[in-house]
Design an enzyme around this catalytic site. Sequence first.
Site, mmCIF file in Angstrom:
data_model
loop_
_atom_site.group_PDB
_atom_site.id
_atom_site.type_symbol
_atom_site.label_atom_id
_atom_site.label_comp_id
_atom_site.label_asym_id
_atom_site.label_seq_id
_atom_site.Cartn_x
_atom_site.Cartn_y
_atom_site.Cartn_z
ATOM 1 N NE ARG A 65 -4.027 1.968 0.950
ATOM 2 C CZ ARG A 65 -5.263 2.231 0.072
ATOM 3 N NH1 ARG A 65 -5.128 1.695 -1.046
ATOM 4 N NH2 ARG A 65 -6.161 2.731 0.467
ATOM 5 C CB THR A 332 -9.206 -0.802 -7.774
ATOM 6 O OG1 THR A 332 -9.040 0.505 -7.268
ATOM 7 C CG2 THR A 332 -8.954 -1.934 -6.967
ATOM 8 C CB THR A 350 -6.075 0.814 -6.253
ATOM 9 O OG1 THR A 350 -7.049 1.855 -6.415
ATOM 10 C CG2 THR A 350 -5.519 1.103 -4.938
ATOM 11 C CG ASP A 374 -8.652 5.019 -0.297
ATOM 12 O OD1 ASP A 374 -9.654 5.426 -0.597
ATOM 13 O OD2 ASP A 374 -7.869 4.054 -0.944
ATOM 14 C CB SER A 403 -7.038 -0.406 1.199
ATOM 15 O OG SER A 403 -7.605 -0.850 -0.063
#
Length: 521
Positions: A65, A332, A350, A374, A403
């Site tokens: 991430r 995504t 994504t 996010d 996420s």
Amino acid sequence: MVVSGSPTASQVGREILQRGGNAVDAAVAVGFALAVVHPEAGNIGGGGFMVVRPRDGRVETLDYRETAPARATRDMYRSAGPDASVTGHLSAGVPGAVAGLTEAHRRYGRLPFAAVIQPAIRLATEGFVIDDYRNLSIADDSARLVLFPGSRATFLPADRPPAPGTTFRQPELGATLEAIRDSGAAGFYQGWVADLIVAEMKRGGGLISSDDLEAYRAIWRDPIEISYRGYTIYSMPPASSGGVTMGEIFNVMEGFGALPPFGSAALMHWEAEAMRRAFTDRNTYLGDPAFVRNPTDRLLSKQYASELRGQIGSRASATPAFEPAPGGGASTTHYSVIDSEGNAVSCTTTLNNSYGSAVTVTGAGFLLNDEMDDFATSPGEPNMYGLVQGEANAIAPGKRMLSAMTPSIVLDPKKQLHMVVGTPGGPKIITMVYHVISNVIDHHMPLADAVVAPRMHHQALPDSLQVESDGFLPETLDSLRQRGHGISRRGNWGDVEGIIRTPTGWQGVSDPRRGGGGSGY
Ligand code: DON
């Protein structure tokens, strides 16, 4: 068998399998290929999550991430203007994809890395043929892409999207991929590619520094394990909320016993109330485990699910203050791979919004994410997907933004590999993966029917039960309204890419809602 958001990328995965690569080799090759042939979402300027189950039965997950740059601050978007977390340089987190894909290959790959990334380099330098889906996708976002010179030059040659049937070449992206081929992750996080990212940040007022890039690491984590009616589901732990939130929904639903039929108001009411509670916990408690203590054991206990179930009556638990469902891009993409030895990979990746921040790094040819949105960019206020989140997911330097991605692997009651599944779709990812798995286990649908079946979604706020248009009977929706649900009907959503065991072999299913496809042998 390989299924992904792009038929071309799936073919790359199959080629790698046929040349003796394993499922991780194929997944890494598909990941890089998607960055070329599916630019709305496939990426090297974003991040993702991978669930790996080698055939020995161990399950590991890889968290790559994005992180907040060191110079990010909790309230940075309050003064930066309404769109700053979604479009432009300030919206980008430190990309994780290259660290993740190279690390997955280092740990599990069988073929040389150069062989695995080569198909992506070929597709970038020699080009690939644009199909209708990708032409329309670029056209849909052209108003954002035209704002940034690197994106305009790459995606709008002659100021329009490349036409269907034409060959689309990305030489700058090809050179970046060659740097990664030659130097691994260092070819991206150090050297000339890193210099171009930092120069791009300076050009547009972004925060990512060379120190941020050098410091980035992917992290191996234990999966979330959910038991559901004898099946075992492995999914992503925080920094994704996917596994915990989906697990809460499954645990609540399991205790209801045999479920009412698919499409009935009785079932949809229970599901909406289970989803509402799971999302309330998600938005309150979950965040990057390096920064917050996630109460995962409590949230996933069957005892807690039983308490939640006890709160669910015959009417909706909150008074619906109807708000139109938020929009949101399509940036995504998910891919599932099973090789001939039974190794399985489930991977979701994504850029967040469609084409991410819309900023292409000039000279390096790839799009940067807008994953900063996010975070709870303004705690207590809705983000692009309408999620209202709190302090656990507030911005902090080096922190991973929470996420919803839910790459999952399902074992049957004999603990045999049964299904690999995932999808794009923002918060709806969690409820879609729930639906597809429940459709198979509870409603005994073949995977193709389970994927096609209409979807519903509740995420606590906005307090409305969202349903795909034309999927459910008007009488069913009336009955749900009488139970107190505000109904929001809108389009359709998702791109589930799944593989299931059948009596005659693995069957891949690519969602007919978008432009994906599978390839197997
Ligand atoms: O990580 C997340 O939850 C979001 N960035 C996913 C966004 C998404 O799925 C958009 N695509 N449809």
